[in-house]
Scaffold this motif. Structure first.
Motif, PDB file in Angstrom:
ATOM      1  N   PHE A  25       0.840  -1.201   0.000  1.00  0.00           N
ATOM      2  CA  PHE A  25       0.000   0.000   0.000  1.00  0.00           C
ATOM      3  C   PHE A  25       0.874   1.250   0.000  1.00  0.00           C
ATOM      4  CE2 PHE A  25      -2.188   3.246   2.659  1.00  0.00           C
ATOM      5  CZ  PHE A  25      -3.213   3.565   1.785  1.00  0.00           C
ATOM      6  N   PHE A  26       1.859   1.308   0.894  1.00  0.00           N
ATOM      7  CA  PHE A  26       2.725   2.478   0.962  1.00  0.00           C
ATOM      8  C   PHE A  26       3.563   2.636  -0.302  1.00  0.00           C
ATOM      9  CE2 PHE A  26       2.176   1.730   5.637  1.00  0.00           C
ATOM     10  CZ  PHE A  26       1.364   2.844   5.832  1.00  0.00           C
ATOM     11  N   PHE A  53       2.037   4.484  -3.412  1.00  0.00           N
ATOM     12  CA  PHE A  53       1.951   5.939  -3.481  1.00  0.00           C
ATOM     13  C   PHE A  53       2.880   6.527  -4.534  1.00  0.00           C
ATOM     14  CE2 PHE A  53      -0.454   5.466   0.288  1.00  0.00           C
ATOM     15  CZ  PHE A  53      -1.218   6.612   0.405  1.00  0.00           C
ATOM     16  N   GLU A  54       3.925   5.814  -4.935  1.00  0.00           N
ATOM     17  CA  GLU A  54       4.829   6.353  -5.948  1.00  0.00           C
ATOM     18  C   GLU A  54       4.098   6.602  -7.264  1.00  0.00           C
ATOM     19  OE1 GLU A  54       7.016   2.525  -7.932  1.00  0.00           O
ATOM     20  OE2 GLU A  54       7.670   3.121  -5.934  1.00  0.00           O
ATOM     21  N   ILE A  55       3.058   5.847  -7.520  1.00  0.00           N
ATOM     22  CA  ILE A  55       2.313   6.024  -8.766  1.00  0.00           C
ATOM     23  C   ILE A  55       1.567   7.361  -8.771  1.00  0.00           C
ATOM     24  CG2 ILE A  55       0.085   4.944  -8.224  1.00  0.00           C
ATOM     25  CD1 ILE A  55       0.355   3.427 -10.833  1.00  0.00           C
ATOM     26  N   TRP A  56       1.136   7.810  -7.593  1.00  0.00           N
ATOM     27  CA  TRP A  56       0.360   9.058  -7.514  1.00  0.00           C
ATOM     28  C   TRP A  56       1.263  10.295  -7.573  1.00  0.00           C
ATOM     29  CZ3 TRP A  56      -3.755   6.781  -8.691  1.00  0.00           C
ATOM     30  CH2 TRP A  56      -4.179   5.622  -8.063  1.00  0.00           C
ATOM     31  N   ASP A  57       2.559  10.090  -7.460  1.00  0.00           N
ATOM     32  CA  ASP A  57       3.486  11.221  -7.530  1.00  0.00           C
ATOM     33  C   ASP A  57       3.877  11.574  -8.972  1.00  0.00           C
ATOM     34  OD1 ASP A  57       3.542  11.554  -4.783  1.00  0.00           O
ATOM     35  OD2 ASP A  57       5.255  10.223  -4.518  1.00  0.00           O
ATOM     36  N   TYR A 116      -3.290  -0.300  -3.728  1.00  0.00           N
ATOM     37  CA  TYR A 116      -3.772   0.941  -3.119  1.00  0.00           C
ATOM     38  C   TYR A 116      -5.255   0.830  -2.767  1.00  0.00           C
ATOM     39  CZ  TYR A 116      -4.989   5.866  -2.627  1.00  0.00           C
ATOM     40  OH  TYR A 116      -5.447   7.066  -2.156  1.00  0.00           O
ATOM     41  N   TYR A 117      -6.080   0.513  -3.774  1.00  0.00           N
ATOM     42  CA  TYR A 117      -7.522   0.482  -3.534  1.00  0.00           C
ATOM     43  C   TYR A 117      -7.942  -0.720  -2.694  1.00  0.00           C
ATOM     44  CZ  TYR A 117      -8.433   4.573  -6.292  1.00  0.00           C
ATOM     45  OH  TYR A 117      -8.469   5.864  -6.741  1.00  0.00           O
ATOM     46  N   GLY A 118      -7.202  -1.809  -2.765  1.00  0.00           N
ATOM     47  CA  GLY A 118      -7.512  -2.965  -1.916  1.00  0.00           C
ATOM     48  C   GLY A 118      -7.385  -2.618  -0.443  1.00  0.00           C
ATOM     49  N   THR A 119      -6.320  -1.923  -0.092  1.00  0.00           N
ATOM     50  CA  THR A 119      -6.123  -1.514   1.302  1.00  0.00           C
ATOM     51  C   THR A 119      -7.069  -0.378   1.669  1.00  0.00           C
ATOM     52  OG1 THR A 119      -3.812  -2.178   1.196  1.00  0.00           O
ATOM     53  CG2 THR A 119      -4.430  -0.687   2.980  1.00  0.00           C
ATOM     54  N   LEU A 120      -7.224   0.597   0.778  1.00  0.00           N
ATOM     55  CA  LEU A 120      -8.115   1.716   1.054  1.00  0.00           C
ATOM     56  C   LEU A 120      -9.549   1.251   1.270  1.00  0.00           C
ATOM     57  CD1 LEU A 120      -8.231   4.772   1.344  1.00  0.00           C
ATOM     58  CD2 LEU A 120      -8.681   4.911  -1.105  1.00  0.00           C
TER      59      LEU A 120
END
Length: 115
Positions: A5-6, A9-13, A45-49
């Motif tokens: 999950f953490f 976040f590189e994809i959103w940057d 990301y969405y699995g954890t969110l």
């Protein structure tokens, strides 16, 4: 394990847009998802969110303002969405029961569910 999950976040940057200057210069749009590894990061990301939202009874991945403090998150989502649609129908847009509305956004279109 929260590490995937953490790391997602590189994809959103990334720069996932082109400016008006890019468009005028004929620069092709930047791809946001570039392969299976990127797609896996989105799933992480969405699995954890999704699990985090379930803990707080947040079905639609946003927390609404308190419309009725005696209600929970989900009921306040419904109340806020209904109020939003009512405002659109009586406000700046000339829409009515026979109008067709295209919601362009993310998610499953649940905010326009009431229409």
């Amino acid at each position: 394990d929260l590490e995937p999950f953490f790391k997602s976040f590189e994809i959103w940057d990334r720069k996932a847009y082109n400016t008006l200057e890019d468009f005028k210069a004929g620069v092709p749009p930047e791809p946001f998802i570039t392969g299976k590894a990127d797609a896996a990061k989105v799933v992480d990301y969405y699995g954890t969110l999704n699990k985090l939202c379930a803990i707080g009874s947040v079905e639609k991945m946003y927390i609404p303002p308190h419309v009725d403090k005696t209600k929970g998150v989900f009921d306040n989502q419904l109340l806020w969405e209904k109020g939003f649609i009512d405002m659109l129908m009586s406000g700046p847009l000339t829409i009515n029961a026979s109008s067709k509305i295209l919601e362009v956004g993310c998610g499953r279109g649940r905010i326009t569910y009431h229409t």
